[in-house]
Design a protein around this motif. Structure first.
Motif, short mmCIF file in Angstrom:
data_model
loop_
_atom_site.label_atom_id
_atom_site.label_comp_id
_atom_site.label_asym_id
_atom_site.label_seq_id
_atom_site.Cartn_x
_atom_site.Cartn_y
_atom_site.Cartn_z
N LEU A 136 0.74 -1.07 -0.04
CA LEU A 136 -0.07 0.05 -0.13
C LEU A 136 0.88 1.26 -0.06
O LEU A 136 2.12 1.34 0.74
CB LEU A 136 -0.83 0.03 0.97
N PRO A 137 0.67 2.15 -0.71
CA PRO A 137 1.44 3.51 -0.67
C PRO A 137 1.27 4.16 0.71
O PRO A 137 0.38 4.27 1.36
CB PRO A 137 0.48 4.44 -1.81
N ALA A 138 2.29 4.84 0.96
CA ALA A 138 2.55 5.85 1.97
C ALA A 138 3.13 7.01 1.48
O ALA A 138 3.37 7.37 0.32
CB ALA A 138 3.47 5.15 2.88
N LEU A 139 3.22 8.26 2.35
CA LEU A 139 3.66 9.62 2.09
C LEU A 139 5.12 9.72 1.99
O LEU A 139 5.46 10.80 2.08
CB LEU A 139 2.79 10.65 2.68
N THR A 140 5.84 8.73 2.43
CA THR A 140 7.40 8.81 2.47
C THR A 140 7.94 9.24 1.39
O THR A 140 8.89 10.10 1.28
CB THR A 140 7.76 7.33 2.89
N ASP A 141 7.42 8.77 0.03
CA ASP A 141 8.26 9.35 -1.21
C ASP A 141 7.90 10.56 -1.63
O ASP A 141 8.64 11.38 -2.29
CB ASP A 141 7.50 8.44 -2.27
N SER A 142 6.81 11.49 -0.59
CA SER A 142 6.43 12.68 -1.11
C SER A 142 7.28 13.74 -0.06
O SER A 142 7.17 14.88 -0.27
CB SER A 142 5.05 12.86 -0.90
N MET A 143 7.97 13.18 0.99
CA MET A 143 8.99 14.19 1.84
C MET A 143 10.18 14.31 1.23
O MET A 143 10.67 13.45 0.66
CB MET A 143 8.92 13.27 3.16
N LEU A 144 10.82 15.58 1.66
CA LEU A 144 11.98 15.83 1.36
C LEU A 144 13.17 15.11 2.06
O LEU A 144 12.66 14.95 3.18
CB LEU A 144 12.13 17.47 1.50
#
Length: 299
Positions: free
Chosen positions: A291-299
């Motif tokens: 399942l996707p998480a927002l870790t890839d969207s963090m700097l």
């Protein structure tokens, strides 16, 4: 800076105070009464106001005891009042960590026991758990009485090992046996620090390493929560659509079948023999980890 230093107990003054009550019923009722007056709960103070009042109270008590005979220094009053509990201390952090592990040791023991039961480490115990599980599912009215009876038995068993004396300062609980000289020096340092820049820089690096591990744990917990939210947030349409279809089918099936049947199937699946288990993680675990998480969207 890493020399170990053990705190040696040179003595301990004990003050024995015996409390007596006229009515045991009134004493029992005190456990159910609030700690603070009603006004504190109707109009509670914020954190800043509480800290200001605490500091004012410490100053008043310290000024009063400094005029006593023999005089008591302000540092002693601050330590006894625990006014610097919000400041960083490596020793206190380790002590609180071990307290946390000790507090949740019962849940960890139950988890390890369930793991041993599910892997058939002790076949006789696993068979007995199967029988107990089948009995509780067939007679659900016995679940709550069994739980409370089990807690009662544990409490009465621990009654034999109850403390016989009042608790005193515990050096092992405070983690003073393995504390280093630098950790003690850091704990008794003032705020802001009065040490040399090199010592402050070294302590800052050590604090960054500890905070980095805490940051990793917090990030992992946030990732797990985001994966749960991704089931219904349609961040990835494919797993969300599969989960919606699963929920719809589950609602229809659970409505048409008695609730004991799904519980029995799930319980026996969890307690299945190792010969029926695969070496790779099951499909639901793989689905959750993808399942996707927002870790890839963090700097």
């Amino acid at each position: 800076m890493t020399d170990f230093f053990c705190v040696k107990k040179m003595g301990e003054p004990n003050l024995a105070i015996r409390f007596s009550c006229y009515s045991m019923v009134d004493l029992m009722q005190m456990y159910f009464k609030p700690h603070l007056p009603k006004m504190h709960y109707k109009r509670p103070l914020n954190v800043m106001e509480q800290e200001m009042l605490r500091q004012q109270a410490v100053n008043v008590v310290a000024a009063r005891l400094s005029r006593a005979e023999p005089p008591l220094r302000k540092e002693v009053v601050e330590y006894m009042s625990d006014t610097k509990s919000h400041l960083w201390s490596m020793r206190r952090s380790k002590a609180n960590f071990y307290r946390l592990m000790s507090g949740f040791s019962g849940f960890l023991s139950v988890g390890r026991w369930l793991g041993e039961v599910s892997t058939w480490k002790h076949p006789m115990t696993t068979v007995l758990v199967h029988i107990l599980f089948l009995m509780l599912v067939c007679f659900p009215e016995l679940i709550m009485p069994t739980m409370f009876l089990y807690v009662f038995v544990i409490g009465m068993w621990n009654w034999r090992f109850r403390p016989r004396h009042p608790p005193h300062m515990n050096s092992k609980l405070s983690y003073t046996d393995g504390v280093t000289t630098d950790e003690l020096d850091e704990e008794f340092d003032t705020f802001p620090s009065t040490k040399s820049p090199d010592i402050v820089l070294w302590r800052y690096g050590r604090l960054r390493s500890v905070a980095g591990r805490v940051q990793s744990v917090v990030g992992d917990l946030a990732t797990q929560g985001e994966r749960v939210q991704a089931l219904v947030s349609w961040l990835d349409p494919r797993p969300s659509s599969m989960f919606m279809a699963f929920c719809l089918v589950s609602a229809v099936v659970l409505y048409m079948t008695p609730f004991q049947i799904p519980i029995l199937i799930g319980g026996f699946y969890f307690l299945r023999h190792p010969m029926f288990r695969s070496k790779v993680p099951p499909a639901p675990v793989n689905f959750y980890r993808r399942l996707p998480a927002l870790t890839d969207s963090m700097l």
